[in-house]
Design an enzyme around this catalytic site. Structure first.
Site, mmCIF file in Angstrom:
data_model
loop_
_atom_site.group_PDB
_atom_site.id
_atom_site.type_symbol
_atom_site.label_atom_id
_atom_site.label_comp_id
_atom_site.label_asym_id
_atom_site.label_seq_id
_atom_site.Cartn_x
_atom_site.Cartn_y
_atom_site.Cartn_z
ATOM 1 N N GLU A 103 4.294 10.656 -13.164
ATOM 2 C CA GLU A 103 4.259 9.629 -12.116
ATOM 3 C C GLU A 103 3.406 10.154 -10.962
ATOM 4 O O GLU A 103 3.473 11.341 -10.620
ATOM 5 C CB GLU A 103 5.717 9.381 -11.710
ATOM 6 C CG GLU A 103 6.098 8.232 -10.870
ATOM 7 C CD GLU A 103 5.467 6.868 -11.086
ATOM 8 O OE1 GLU A 103 4.246 6.768 -11.268
ATOM 9 O OE2 GLU A 103 6.197 5.890 -10.984
ATOM 10 N N ASP A 104 2.603 9.276 -10.377
ATOM 11 C CA ASP A 104 1.792 9.695 -9.235
ATOM 12 C C ASP A 104 2.681 10.007 -8.036
ATOM 13 O O ASP A 104 2.524 11.032 -7.380
ATOM 14 C CB ASP A 104 0.738 8.631 -8.871
ATOM 15 C CG ASP A 104 1.330 7.223 -8.705
ATOM 16 O OD1 ASP A 104 2.552 7.038 -8.923
ATOM 17 O OD2 ASP A 104 0.567 6.306 -8.363
ATOM 18 N N ASP A 107 8.661 7.151 -4.658
ATOM 19 C CA ASP A 107 8.882 6.686 -3.284
ATOM 20 C C ASP A 107 10.373 6.326 -3.177
ATOM 21 O O ASP A 107 11.218 7.208 -3.036
ATOM 22 C CB ASP A 107 7.944 5.503 -3.063
ATOM 23 C CG ASP A 107 7.986 4.906 -1.676
ATOM 24 O OD1 ASP A 107 8.840 5.305 -0.880
ATOM 25 O OD2 ASP A 107 7.175 4.026 -1.367
ATOM 26 N N THR A 111 11.204 2.290 -9.380
ATOM 27 C CA THR A 111 10.430 2.137 -10.622
ATOM 28 C C THR A 111 11.069 2.936 -11.754
ATOM 29 O O THR A 111 11.337 2.404 -12.835
ATOM 30 C CB THR A 111 8.986 2.653 -10.404
ATOM 31 O OG1 THR A 111 8.467 2.043 -9.232
ATOM 32 C CG2 THR A 111 8.116 2.341 -11.602
ATOM 33 N N LEU A 112 11.309 4.210 -11.509
ATOM 34 C CA LEU A 112 11.853 5.056 -12.578
ATOM 35 C C LEU A 112 13.317 4.755 -12.833
ATOM 36 O O LEU A 112 13.788 4.843 -13.962
ATOM 37 C CB LEU A 112 11.637 6.531 -12.247
ATOM 38 C CG LEU A 112 10.171 6.964 -12.257
ATOM 39 C CD1 LEU A 112 10.061 8.469 -12.012
ATOM 40 C CD2 LEU A 112 9.509 6.609 -13.581
ATOM 41 N N LYS A 135 8.236 11.300 -1.989
ATOM 42 C CA LYS A 135 8.661 10.980 -0.621
ATOM 43 C C LYS A 135 10.180 11.111 -0.595
ATOM 44 O O LYS A 135 10.914 10.111 -0.577
ATOM 45 C CB LYS A 135 8.236 9.557 -0.257
ATOM 46 C CG LYS A 135 6.732 9.390 -0.056
ATOM 47 C CD LYS A 135 6.403 7.976 0.386
ATOM 48 C CE LYS A 135 4.926 7.815 0.620
ATOM 49 N NZ LYS A 135 4.545 6.398 0.826
ATOM 50 N N ASP A 163 -4.219 4.106 -4.871
ATOM 51 C CA ASP A 163 -5.110 3.142 -4.213
ATOM 52 C C ASP A 163 -4.469 2.497 -2.990
ATOM 53 O O ASP A 163 -3.255 2.555 -2.799
ATOM 54 C CB ASP A 163 -5.481 2.019 -5.190
ATOM 55 C CG ASP A 163 -4.319 1.054 -5.415
ATOM 56 O OD1 ASP A 163 -3.184 1.532 -5.642
ATOM 57 O OD2 ASP A 163 -4.530 -0.164 -5.344
HETATM 58 P P1 5GP Z 1 8.974 3.541 -6.081
HETATM 59 O O1 5GP Z 1 9.364 2.603 -7.180
HETATM 60 O O2 5GP Z 1 9.421 4.961 -6.305
HETATM 61 O O3 5GP Z 1 9.389 3.021 -4.727
HETATM 62 O O4 5GP Z 1 7.412 3.513 -5.984
HETATM 63 C C1 5GP Z 1 6.630 4.051 -6.967
HETATM 64 C C2 5GP Z 1 5.263 3.432 -6.961
HETATM 65 O O5 5GP Z 1 4.935 2.881 -5.686
HETATM 66 C C3 5GP Z 1 4.231 4.495 -7.213
HETATM 67 O O6 5GP Z 1 3.996 4.677 -8.593
HETATM 68 C C4 5GP Z 1 3.025 3.939 -6.492
HETATM 69 O O7 5GP Z 1 2.310 3.069 -7.341
HETATM 70 C C5 5GP Z 1 3.600 3.144 -5.360
HETATM 71 N N1 5GP Z 1 3.556 3.890 -4.076
HETATM 72 C C6 5GP Z 1 4.607 4.382 -3.386
HETATM 73 N N2 5GP Z 1 4.201 5.008 -2.262
HETATM 74 C C7 5GP Z 1 2.853 4.927 -2.259
HETATM 75 C C8 5GP Z 1 1.838 5.409 -1.348
HETATM 76 O O8 5GP Z 1 2.068 6.052 -0.313
HETATM 77 N N3 5GP Z 1 0.553 5.130 -1.694
HETATM 78 C C9 5GP Z 1 0.214 4.427 -2.812
HETATM 79 N N4 5GP Z 1 -1.086 4.220 -3.031
HETATM 80 N N5 5GP Z 1 1.140 3.957 -3.678
HETATM 81 C C10 5GP Z 1 2.439 4.208 -3.402
#
Ligand code: 5GP
Length: 179
Positions: A103-104, A107, A111-112, A135, A163
């Site tokens: 995973e990039d 946050d 998602t996971l 994060k 992006d």
């Molecule tokens: P989560 O589901 O953990 O909140 O978010 C995961 C996804 O949100 C990441 O795979 C990414 O695509 C997007 N994301 C979360 N924070 C950032 C950020 O600071 N920059 C970008 N470009 N994408 C983010």
């Protein structure tokens, strides 16, 4: 490399250099090489944001390993949409496999948190998470990455695959929004 850039309406400043990222990705690969000797792991790379991290990490592995790609999330602008959609399905059989999700960035963890139970249905032997960025202070779902490149504050970042509304993925460094 410029230290400040503009993408669409936002200003960004350099946060992690190309060298810092390269060094850390190598370290993560070393750890995985050690932990997965003779286990033939299957990496599941989550598109789009993880493609560069996945390619760089995967190239550094010296163990037998497989990789596949899956697309799950729609992330619009600077706020997580919270909507998870699978648009490229997982074709590999993960039964009894050692799975590592690439995973990039983790946050909120939503998602996971939504994706992993779908994988567990297929009874893999194990599932671990390798995230380039975490994060940690805003992760509200019970998702705990096993391999973390960098723990970062809750500020929007772009570059190295990530992006901002479509742009910035090709930046070699990672930039953080200044406003
Ligand atoms: P989560 O589901 O953990 O909140 O978010 C995961 C996804 O949100 C990441 O795979 C990414 O695509 C997007 N994301 C979360 N924070 C950032 C950020 O600071 N920059 C970008 N470009 N994408 C983010």
């Amino acid at each position: 490399m410029k230290s400040r850039i503009r993408i669409h309406d936002k200003e960004f400043e350099i946060f992690l250099t190309e060298e810092q990222i390269e060094k850390r990705v190598s370290e993560l690969a070393d750890e995985i090489n050690r932990d997965y000797q003779n286990k033939k792991p299957l990496f599941i790379s989550i598109l789009n944001g993880s493609f560069i991290f996945s390619a760089d990490l995967f190239r550094q592995l010296n163990i037998e390993a497989e990789i596949c790609f899956i697309k799950l999330v729609s992330y619009k602008g600077m706020k997580s949409s919270g909507k998870v959609t699978t648009s490229i399905g997982l074709e590999e059989d993960i039964y009894d496999r050692e799975v590592i999700i690439l995973e990039d960035i983790v946050d909120t963890g939503r998602t996971l948190h939504e994706f992993i139970p779908k994988l567990l249905h297929q009874q893999p032997r194990s599932i671990k998470i390798a995230a380039l960025l975490h994060k940690a202070e805003v992760t509200e779902f019970p998702v705990h990455p096993d391999y973390v490149g960098f723990t970062i504050p809750d500020k929007f970042v772009v570059g190295y695959g990530l992006d901002y509304d479509g742009l910035g993925r090709n930046l070699k460094a990672i930039f953080q929004v200044t406003t």
